[in-house]
Design a protein around this motif. Structure first.
Motif, PDB file in Angstrom:
ATOM      1  N   ASP A 134       0.836  -1.201   0.000  1.00 18.68           N
ATOM      2  CA  ASP A 134       0.000   0.000   0.000  1.00 18.68           C
ATOM      3  C   ASP A 134       0.869   1.249   0.000  1.00 18.68           C
ATOM      4  OD1 ASP A 134      -2.436  -1.186  -0.090  1.00 18.68           O
ATOM      5  OD2 ASP A 134      -3.029  -0.691   1.950  1.00 18.68           O
ATOM      6  N   PHE A 135       0.325   2.313  -0.582  1.00 19.08           N
ATOM      7  CA  PHE A 135       0.934   3.637  -0.491  1.00 19.08           C
ATOM      8  C   PHE A 135       0.381   4.309   0.767  1.00 19.08           C
ATOM      9  CE2 PHE A 135       1.232   4.127  -5.412  1.00 19.08           C
ATOM     10  CZ  PHE A 135       2.246   3.200  -5.435  1.00 19.08           C
ATOM     11  N   TYR A 136       1.253   4.770   1.630  1.00 20.69           N
ATOM     12  CA  TYR A 136       0.827   5.503   2.824  1.00 20.69           C
ATOM     13  C   TYR A 136       2.005   6.318   3.340  1.00 20.69           C
ATOM     14  CZ  TYR A 136       3.341   2.073   5.632  1.00 20.69           C
ATOM     15  OH  TYR A 136       4.327   1.283   6.172  1.00 20.69           O
ATOM     16  N   ASP A 137       1.720   7.442   3.935  1.00 27.98           N
ATOM     17  CA  ASP A 137       2.708   8.345   4.506  1.00 27.98           C
ATOM     18  C   ASP A 137       3.868   8.574   3.533  1.00 27.98           C
ATOM     19  OD1 ASP A 137       3.601  10.092   6.486  1.00 27.98           O
ATOM     20  OD2 ASP A 137       4.859   8.563   7.415  1.00 27.98           O
ATOM     21  N   LEU A 138       3.520   9.042   2.343  1.00 34.18           N
ATOM     22  CA  LEU A 138       4.520   9.288   1.307  1.00 34.18           C
ATOM     23  C   LEU A 138       4.821  10.775   1.178  1.00 34.18           C
ATOM     24  CD1 LEU A 138       3.284   6.941  -1.563  1.00 34.18           C
ATOM     25  CD2 LEU A 138       4.997   6.474   0.187  1.00 34.18           C
ATOM     26  N   GLU A 139       6.038  11.071   0.771  1.00 34.49           N
ATOM     27  CA  GLU A 139       6.381  12.441   0.388  1.00 34.49           C
ATOM     28  C   GLU A 139       5.893  12.705  -1.029  1.00 34.49           C
ATOM     29  OE1 GLU A 139      10.400  14.775  -0.799  1.00 34.49           O
ATOM     30  OE2 GLU A 139      10.438  13.720   1.130  1.00 34.49           O
ATOM     31  N   ARG A 140       6.191  11.742  -1.946  1.00 37.56           N
ATOM     32  CA  ARG A 140       5.758  11.887  -3.332  1.00 37.56           C
ATOM     33  C   ARG A 140       5.968  10.582  -4.086  1.00 37.56           C
ATOM     34  NH1 ARG A 140      10.794  13.916  -3.016  1.00 37.56           N
ATOM     35  NH2 ARG A 140      12.293  13.347  -4.642  1.00 37.56           N
ATOM     36  N   VAL A 141       5.328  10.501  -5.245  1.00 38.46           N
ATOM     37  CA  VAL A 141       5.550   9.422  -6.208  1.00 38.46           C
ATOM     38  C   VAL A 141       5.808  10.083  -7.555  1.00 38.46           C
ATOM     39  CG1 VAL A 141       4.524   7.471  -7.431  1.00 38.46           C
ATOM     40  CG2 VAL A 141       4.130   7.731  -4.992  1.00 38.46           C
ATOM     41  N   GLU A 142       6.859   9.640  -8.236  1.00 36.39           N
ATOM     42  CA  GLU A 142       7.225  10.183  -9.546  1.00 36.39           C
ATOM     43  C   GLU A 142       7.151   9.067 -10.581  1.00 36.39           C
ATOM     44  OE1 GLU A 142      10.733  13.063  -7.705  1.00 36.39           O
ATOM     45  OE2 GLU A 142      11.236  11.136  -8.638  1.00 36.39           O
ATOM     46  N   ILE A 143       6.565   9.375 -11.719  1.00 30.94           N
ATOM     47  CA  ILE A 143       6.556   8.449 -12.847  1.00 30.94           C
ATOM     48  C   ILE A 143       7.334   9.107 -13.969  1.00 30.94           C
ATOM     49  CG2 ILE A 143       5.150   7.229 -14.538  1.00 30.94           C
ATOM     50  CD1 ILE A 143       2.925   7.158 -12.451  1.00 30.94           C
ATOM     51  N   LEU A 144       8.450   8.501 -14.351  1.00 26.03           N
ATOM     52  CA  LEU A 144       9.318   9.031 -15.401  1.00 26.03           C
ATOM     53  C   LEU A 144       9.115   8.196 -16.650  1.00 26.03           C
ATOM     54  CD1 LEU A 144      10.871   9.248 -12.475  1.00 26.03           C
ATOM     55  CD2 LEU A 144      12.617  10.254 -13.893  1.00 26.03           C
ATOM     56  N   ARG A 145       8.709   8.832 -17.730  1.00 28.65           N
ATOM     57  CA  ARG A 145       8.450   8.121 -18.981  1.00 28.65           C
ATOM     58  C   ARG A 145       9.680   8.165 -19.873  1.00 28.65           C
ATOM     59  NH1 ARG A 145       4.081  11.036 -17.513  1.00 28.65           N
ATOM     60  NH2 ARG A 145       2.066   9.997 -17.408  1.00 28.65           N
ATOM     61  N   GLY A 146       9.884   7.100 -20.623  1.00 33.11           N
ATOM     62  CA  GLY A 146      10.992   7.066 -21.571  1.00 33.11           C
ATOM     63  C   GLY A 146      12.256   6.508 -20.945  1.00 33.11           C
ATOM     64  N   PRO A 147      13.304   6.340 -21.751  1.00 32.90           N
ATOM     65  CA  PRO A 147      14.551   5.723 -21.273  1.00 32.90           C
ATOM     66  C   PRO A 147      15.155   6.479 -20.088  1.00 32.90           C
ATOM     67  CG  PRO A 147      14.538   5.865 -23.663  1.00 32.90           C
ATOM     68  CD  PRO A 147      13.351   6.636 -23.191  1.00 32.90           C
ATOM     69  N   GLN A 148      15.562   5.717 -19.070  1.00 28.09           N
ATOM     70  CA  GLN A 148      16.138   6.301 -17.856  1.00 28.09           C
ATOM     71  C   GLN A 148      17.513   5.716 -17.553  1.00 28.09           C
ATOM     72  OE1 GLN A 148      14.567   8.822 -16.323  1.00 28.09           O
ATOM     73  NE2 GLN A 148      12.951   8.624 -17.836  1.00 28.09           N
ATOM     74  N   GLY A 149      18.173   5.156 -18.563  1.00 27.93           N
ATOM     75  CA  GLY A 149      19.445   4.487 -18.349  1.00 27.93           C
ATOM     76  C   GLY A 149      20.527   5.383 -17.794  1.00 27.93           C
ATOM     77  N   VAL A 150      20.548   6.657 -18.156  1.00 28.65           N
ATOM     78  CA  VAL A 150      21.602   7.560 -17.683  1.00 28.65           C
ATOM     79  C   VAL A 150      21.430   7.856 -16.193  1.00 28.65           C
ATOM     80  CG1 VAL A 150      22.546   9.882 -17.904  1.00 28.65           C
ATOM     81  CG2 VAL A 150      21.930   8.599 -19.943  1.00 28.65           C
ATOM     82  N   LEU A 151      20.189   8.063 -15.742  1.00 27.97           N
ATOM     83  CA  LEU A 151      19.955   8.461 -14.360  1.00 27.97           C
ATOM     84  C   LEU A 151      19.795   7.297 -13.398  1.00 27.97           C
ATOM     85  CD1 LEU A 151      17.423  11.368 -14.936  1.00 27.97           C
ATOM     86  CD2 LEU A 151      19.848  11.542 -14.438  1.00 27.97           C
ATOM     87  N   LEU A 152      19.114   6.235 -13.829  1.00 25.41           N
ATOM     88  CA  LEU A 152      18.685   5.232 -12.862  1.00 25.41           C
ATOM     89  C   LEU A 152      19.209   3.819 -13.094  1.00 25.41           C
ATOM     90  CD1 LEU A 152      15.003   6.451 -12.563  1.00 25.41           C
ATOM     91  CD2 LEU A 152      16.848   6.832 -10.951  1.00 25.41           C
TER      92      LEU A 152
END
Length: 197
Positions: free
Chosen positions: A76-94
């Protein structure tokens, strides 16, 4: 990027990845079994890759730690600061092979001030929700945050042969976090997480 604050998620009653996908353009989530969850961002998906060493097209990160198995997305999602959804290739950052994108789930971290909140709801079919947190500074540079969420409902169907309820929910989630802020901008965080679903 689509980003949602913890307050936005709580007000919209977004409790999990399935709810998040329903509120985000270009994202879908299927859950054929508790261990074979499929996250799809703009047509690119992870298809039932159960091995933690499998190469994923979409990465899921929980407080900057990779979630190795999609079955862990049942939390479950609870007591969160934020949720981010990043679209497209993320190989450089993640990380390598994240061609479809990534989902970053950031929990609310302890703060150096006292705070607390609680929310309770009841509904039909025995639905109950209790969620809250307590944040306490333990010293000048150490703080603790305890969070909990309990969700239950009786379901809307029964198996007449076995007498068992179907589509019911009994979920318990708890998190205990400690934050240490030292000299020279050093910051350390220790988190214990409990989930029963």
């Amino acid at each position: 990027v689509s980003a949602f604050s913890g307050q936005q998620l709580a007000e919209a009653q977004v409790f999990n990845a399935g709810d998040l996908a329903q509120t985000t353009v270009g994202v879908s989530f299927t859950n054929p079994t508790p261990f074979d969850m499929e996250l799809n961002i703009r047509g690119v998906m992870n298809t039932r890759l159960d091995a933690p060493s499998a190469s994923r097209s979409i990465g899921v990160f929980f407080d900057e730690v990779v979630v190795g198995r999609m079955g862990l997305m049942s939390m479950d999602f609870y007591d969160l600061e934020r949720v981010e959804i990043l679209r497209g290739p993320q190989g450089v950052l993640l990380g390598k092979n994240l061609l479809g994108g990534a989902v970053n789930i950031i929990t609310a971290k302890p703060e150096m001030e006292t705070s607390a909140a609680v929310r309770a709801q009841v509904g039909n079919l025995g639905a109950k929700l209790l969620t809250g947190h307590v944040n306490v500074p333990l010293s000048d540079n150490l703080a603790m945050r305890a969070s909990v969420q309990l969700r239950q409902n009786d379901g809307f169907a029964s198996n007449f042969y076995t007498g068992r309820d179907l589509h019911n929910l009994d979920s318990t989630q708890a998190r205990l976090s400690f934050l240490y802020q030292g000299d020279n901008d050093f910051e350390g965080r220790f988190t214990l997480e409990y989930m029963e679903d």
